[in-house]
Design a protein around this motif. Structure first.
Motif, short mmCIF file in Angstrom:
data_model
loop_
_atom_site.label_atom_id
_atom_site.label_comp_id
_atom_site.label_asym_id
_atom_site.label_seq_id
_atom_site.Cartn_x
_atom_site.Cartn_y
_atom_site.Cartn_z
N ILE A 161 -44.19 -4.46 34.56
CA ILE A 161 -45.11 -5.11 33.61
C ILE A 161 -46.18 -4.12 33.16
CG2 ILE A 161 -46.94 -6.86 33.44
CD1 ILE A 161 -45.11 -8.66 35.17
N ILE A 162 -46.73 -3.34 34.10
CA ILE A 162 -47.78 -2.38 33.77
C ILE A 162 -47.26 -1.32 32.80
CG2 ILE A 162 -49.25 -0.57 34.76
CD1 ILE A 162 -49.30 -2.43 37.34
N ALA A 163 -46.04 -0.82 33.04
CA ALA A 163 -45.46 0.20 32.16
C ALA A 163 -45.15 -0.38 30.78
CB ALA A 163 -44.19 0.75 32.80
N ARG A 164 -44.67 -1.62 30.74
CA ARG A 164 -44.36 -2.24 29.45
C ARG A 164 -45.61 -2.36 28.59
NH1 ARG A 164 -42.55 -7.58 30.64
NH2 ARG A 164 -40.74 -6.58 31.60
N LEU A 165 -46.72 -2.76 29.21
CA LEU A 165 -47.97 -2.89 28.47
C LEU A 165 -48.41 -1.53 27.91
CD1 LEU A 165 -50.32 -4.74 27.62
CD2 LEU A 165 -51.44 -4.17 29.78
N TRP A 166 -48.19 -0.48 28.70
CA TRP A 166 -48.60 0.86 28.29
C TRP A 166 -47.72 1.41 27.16
CZ3 TRP A 166 -52.42 4.16 28.37
CH2 TRP A 166 -52.20 5.53 28.23
N PHE A 167 -46.41 1.26 27.30
CA PHE A 167 -45.50 1.91 26.35
C PHE A 167 -45.21 1.07 25.11
CE2 PHE A 167 -44.41 4.26 30.27
CZ PHE A 167 -44.58 5.55 29.79
N LYS A 168 -45.36 -0.26 25.21
CA LYS A 168 -44.94 -1.11 24.10
C LYS A 168 -46.05 -1.96 23.51
CE LYS A 168 -40.09 -1.37 25.44
NZ LYS A 168 -38.92 -2.23 25.69
N ALA A 169 -47.22 -1.96 24.10
CA ALA A 169 -48.27 -2.85 23.62
C ALA A 169 -49.64 -2.23 23.91
CB ALA A 169 -48.15 -4.23 24.29
N LYS A 170 -50.65 -3.08 23.97
CA LYS A 170 -52.01 -2.65 24.27
C LYS A 170 -52.76 -3.88 24.78
CE LYS A 170 -56.25 -1.19 21.91
NZ LYS A 170 -56.84 -0.66 20.67
#
Length: 240
Positions: A161-170
């Motif tokens: 979840i943490i990586a997804r927020l970093w790479f795909k969102a903000k």
């Protein structure tokens, strides 16, 4: 007198570094020796469950500090997840903080914890206690800007979840330093739907607080937004 207190632990054994690498948000393998960094153990939902000040003496020996109100649960967590690892967690002593540039160091010699709280809040050095556990994501607290999160280190709890927020969102909200009037709001207090207190300290007739907030929501409250140190003033999003 401050209610805030800190407990130190030692984690010693041949598996200590490998174990921490699968738990904390920073890269334990790349952590320089004898440098204290603030990092986190997250829940499966990617929110900070335990905040840790971590210092590596060598790959088989680490010093760890938590707020005293998280110490018991932290100890249970490590013993549960590390039951089959060759290492031993031992609670050491109560320790006291001193701000040291962009981090905090701890020692058994007593220091003024209230003074440290003011300095840490002004420096943007947010910390998690039992009250604020599982409320905030690491990026919301600018933990990556403090070298407390590394996005290229491999798997750990909540990493997906943490990586997804970093790479795909903000994040929609993130850490700000504010000055307010009146009674000091306690950590975890919602000042509005989009502004939540992380840490706060009373001054004479005012208070200073670190809040996770949407910038637009801050403008609607009677708060003065103060500048954070330059290293924590940038955009929390991944550079494009």
């Amino acid at each position: 007198m401050s209610d805030l207190a800190f407990s130190s632990f030692t984690l010693i054994g041949v598996d200590a570094q490998k174990f921490l690498q699968g738990q904390v948000t920073l890269n334990a393998e790349a952590l320089p020796e004898n440098v204290t960094r603030y990092t986190a153990i997250c829940s499966l939902k990617g929110r900070i469950q335990f905040g840790l000040w971590l210092k590596k003496l060598n790959p088989e020996s680490f010093e760890i500090v938590t707020t005293q109100d998280q110490a018991e649960e932290f100890s249970k967590h490590i013993k549960k997840f590390g039951a089959f690892s060759k290492m031993k967690l031992e609670q050491a002593a109560q320790v006291f903080p001193t701000l040291n540039g962009e981090t905090t160091d701890f020692a058994t010699a007593e220091t003024d914890i209230n003074a440290w709280q003011i300095q840490a809040i002004e420096a943007g050095q947010a910390w998690i206690s039992a009250t604020t556990a599982e409320l905030f994501q690491p990026q919301e607290l600018r933990l990556h800007q403090r070298e407390g999160v590394h996005y290229d280190k491999g798997c750990y709890i909540g990493q997906e979840i943490i990586a997804r927020l970093w790479f795909k969102a903000k994040p929609k909200a993130w850490l700000h330093l504010v000055l307010g009037g009146g009674d000091v709001p306690a950590p975890a207090t919602q000042l509005s739907n989009s502004v939540q207190v992380v840490n706060s300290i009373a001054l004479d007739d005012t208070y200073k607080a670190l809040v996770v907030a949407k910038p637009d929501a801050l403008a609607e409250l009677s708060l003065t937004v103060l500048a954070l140190p330059e290293s924590l003033n940038g955009d929390v999003a991944r550079p494009q």
